[in-house]
Scaffold this motif. Structure first.
Motif, PDB file in Angstrom:
ATOM      1  N   HIS A 279       0.828  -1.201   0.000  1.00  0.00           N
ATOM      2  CA  HIS A 279       0.000   0.000   0.000  1.00  0.00           C
ATOM      3  C   HIS A 279       0.872   1.266   0.000  1.00  0.00           C
ATOM      4  CE1 HIS A 279      -3.124  -2.765   2.043  1.00  0.00           C
ATOM      5  NE2 HIS A 279      -3.354  -2.711   0.740  1.00  0.00           N
ATOM      6  N   ALA A 280       1.944   1.239   0.797  1.00  0.00           N
ATOM      7  CA  ALA A 280       2.843   2.396   0.845  1.00  0.00           C
ATOM      8  C   ALA A 280       3.481   2.633  -0.521  1.00  0.00           C
ATOM      9  CB  ALA A 280       3.922   2.174   1.905  1.00  0.00           C
ATOM     10  N   ALA A 281       3.925   1.557  -1.181  1.00  0.00           N
ATOM     11  CA  ALA A 281       4.547   1.699  -2.502  1.00  0.00           C
ATOM     12  C   ALA A 281       3.543   2.168  -3.539  1.00  0.00           C
ATOM     13  CB  ALA A 281       5.167   0.370  -2.929  1.00  0.00           C
ATOM     14  N   GLY A 282       2.313   1.659  -3.458  1.00  0.00           N
ATOM     15  CA  GLY A 282       1.279   2.040  -4.423  1.00  0.00           C
ATOM     16  C   GLY A 282       0.936   3.515  -4.358  1.00  0.00           C
ATOM     17  N   ILE A 283       0.961   4.079  -3.155  1.00  0.00           N
ATOM     18  CA  ILE A 283       0.650   5.505  -2.994  1.00  0.00           C
ATOM     19  C   ILE A 283       1.884   6.362  -3.273  1.00  0.00           C
ATOM     20  CG2 ILE A 283      -0.057   7.268  -1.333  1.00  0.00           C
ATOM     21  CD1 ILE A 283      -1.683   5.035   0.086  1.00  0.00           C
ATOM     22  N   ALA A 284       3.050   5.897  -2.803  1.00  0.00           N
ATOM     23  CA  ALA A 284       4.269   6.694  -2.915  1.00  0.00           C
ATOM     24  C   ALA A 284       4.658   6.968  -4.354  1.00  0.00           C
ATOM     25  CB  ALA A 284       5.415   5.995  -2.189  1.00  0.00           C
ATOM     26  N   VAL A 285       4.307   6.075  -5.267  1.00  0.00           N
ATOM     27  CA  VAL A 285       4.700   6.253  -6.665  1.00  0.00           C
ATOM     28  C   VAL A 285       4.029   7.467  -7.298  1.00  0.00           C
ATOM     29  CG1 VAL A 285       2.877   4.797  -7.643  1.00  0.00           C
ATOM     30  CG2 VAL A 285       5.046   5.021  -8.845  1.00  0.00           C
ATOM     31  N   LEU A 286       2.857   7.855  -6.783  1.00  0.00           N
ATOM     32  CA  LEU A 286       2.082   8.912  -7.430  1.00  0.00           C
ATOM     33  C   LEU A 286       2.723  10.292  -7.265  1.00  0.00           C
ATOM     34  CD1 LEU A 286      -1.516   7.755  -6.411  1.00  0.00           C
ATOM     35  CD2 LEU A 286      -0.310   7.350  -8.569  1.00  0.00           C
ATOM     36  N   GLY A 287       3.307  10.561  -6.099  1.00  0.00           N
ATOM     37  CA  GLY A 287       3.876  11.884  -5.843  1.00  0.00           C
ATOM     38  C   GLY A 287       4.989  12.261  -6.811  1.00  0.00           C
ATOM     39  N   PRO A 288       6.045  11.443  -6.930  1.00  0.00           N
ATOM     40  CA  PRO A 288       7.107  11.778  -7.877  1.00  0.00           C
ATOM     41  C   PRO A 288       6.646  11.838  -9.326  1.00  0.00           C
ATOM     42  CG  PRO A 288       7.888  10.187  -6.269  1.00  0.00           C
ATOM     43  CD  PRO A 288       6.410  10.313  -6.054  1.00  0.00           C
TER      44      PRO A 288
END
Length: 461
Positions: A279-288
């Protein structure tokens, strides 16, 4: 094919180009644009892979969990990211200096080949949870070579494009590289989804053939511009210039925030809100992704509205976002935290583009002043371009130190209070400082017209 000045245009890929005048419109339209864009696309590919390797540990720390034998704490993970960011920032200085010595094409090939070392190291380290933390720290730091690519790439591409198109070209080059932060996170998310968190070693394995492909592309498509002697003087002139330090401060605020939070976002979601790695990786990808894609937009806005004006708006809005993030952390509202971070990433992308447009604009204005005072135009423009290229690379190095500050701030805040709220308070105060500096130096009527960045676009046109 020749330009109005009778200079022969480069024909063969790989030729050392001894004469390059993108400000000559006929030369630019007939030959220059094609050659510049060919170099730009190859440069973007190399820089993209470099950013991916530089930020690879922002993904790999999500795989380092107790279920797989790792005992690293959140504070240690933030320290790991800080060291990788620091090495990348420091290497940007020699990488900038390498371009006029080796040539853009040759150095791009060398710098891209160097990415094999941290990729191989990451492959073996993630497979061995018993690696001592000090050794993990040392070997992971080699990923910093990917951070150096940015400065050499930007300094090289700055020399290819005319002043009127630099905002878009530099924004495209930087944005294409910046999105490597998101790409590696997407690769990590895919690995987690397909093979679970036990397969972290597949992330660096994925990049090995891409590094070789990027080397081939650079060797096949790029040129070496012959830089005039005196590049060392240009670097010294850049460092002695007060605007070097002012613009470095602003770039610490924009790019430092982008790279620092881009590295830490997934870990923040995991440590602050207890999200699972997938879940953390799935969300974190969107910001950059958002921050990288809007960077060329920031450059384009700066071309039309003025770099200082856009930068001032960006820092003001970033200070507001920092205040909202404090509220989200204190109240435990993950959706508000994620949504505000999305806005923050957008603002850092816009600010990255606008600040980088300001740098060559300052020197273009100075060149126009020199021409008005009687200096030959060719000499004034050549000097301005050399110093601006040096500034672009060196400011990129200083700006990346902001990423170190971001991760150290998170580490110390988390270690002291178990929360990142104090860190966001400090970041918000810094953004307000940057807004005040932007207004005071570049928005007020200056003592010398050349310092008014808002007027540079009209002057250059």
């Amino acid at each position: 094919m020749t330009s109005e000045t009778g200079r022969r245009a480069p024909r063969a890929v790989g030729d050392r180009i001894s004469h390059w005048d993108p400000e000559d419109r006929r030369f630019w339209e007939e030959t220059g644009r094609h050659v510049a864009r060919r170099n730009l696309w190859a440069s973007i590919a190399s820089e993209h892979i470099g950013f991916s390797v530089w930020s690879i540990w922002s993904v790999l720390v999500l795989f380092m969990i107790p279920e797989h034998g790792f005992s690293t704490t959140p504070e240690q993970k933030f320290l790991l990211l800080s060291v990788v960011t620091l090495v990348g920032a420091v290497l940007r200085v020699p990488y900038t200096l390498a371009v006029p010595v080796f040539g853009g094409r040759t150095w791009t090939v060398i710098a891209t080949l160097a990415l094999i070392v941290p990729t191989v190291a990451a492959f073996f380290l993630v497979r061995n949870p018993d690696t001592p933390f000090w050794l993990l720290l040392v070997l992971a730091a080699t990923a910093g070579v990917g951070g150096g690519n940015f400065s050499s790439s930007m300094a090289n591409i700055n020399s290819y494009f005319p002043e009127r198109e630099k905002g878009w070209a530099l924004g495209l080059n930087a944005g294409g590289g910046n999105i490597g932060v998101a790409t590696v996170q997407l690769v990590g998310l895919t690995v987690i989804a397909l093979f679970t968190t036990s397969a972290g070693h597949l992330v660096p394995l994925f990049y090995m053939p891409l590094i070789l492909l990027s080397v081939w592309w650079a060797h096949r498509s790029m040129n070496n511009l012959v830089h005039p002697r005196g590049e060392t003087d240009a670097h010294l002139s850049a460092v002695r210039d007060p605007h070097f330090w002012i613009m470095s401060l602003l770039y610490v605020g924009t790019f430092g925030s982008f790279i620092g939070t881009g590295f830490a976002f997934g870990l923040l979601l995991q440590a602050q809100f207890g999200l699972e790695p997938v879940h953390a990786a799935g969300i974190a990808v969107l910001g950059p992704v958002v921050g990288s894609l809007v960077r060329p937009v920031g450059g384009r806005l700066a071309d039309s509205l003025g770099g200082a004006r856009v930068t001032l708006w960006v820092f003001t809005a970033m200070a507001v976002c920092a205040a909202v993030l404090v509220l989200a952390v204190q109240t435990g509202r993950a959706p508000l935290f994620i949504g505000t971070f999305a806005v923050m990433f957008t603002l850092t992308g816009l600010g990255n583009g606008s600040t980088y447009k300001m740098i060559p604009s300052i020197h273009a204005a100075r060149a126009e002043d020199a021409v008005a005072a009687g200096e030959p135009r060719d000499r004034a423009l050549a000097r301005a371009k050399r110093v601006a290229s040096s500034m672009l690379g060196l400011i990129g190095a200083v700006g990346a130190l902001g990423g170190v500050g971001i991760n150290v701030g998170f580490r110390e805040s988390f270690a002291a209070t178990g929360s990142t709220a104090p860190a966001f308070l400090a970041f918000g105060a810094f953004y307000l400082l940057c807004a005040v500096v932007t207004w005071a130096v570049y928005m007020r009527r200056p003592a010398r017209p050349a310092l008014a960045v808002e007027n540079v676009g009209a002057t250059a046109r």
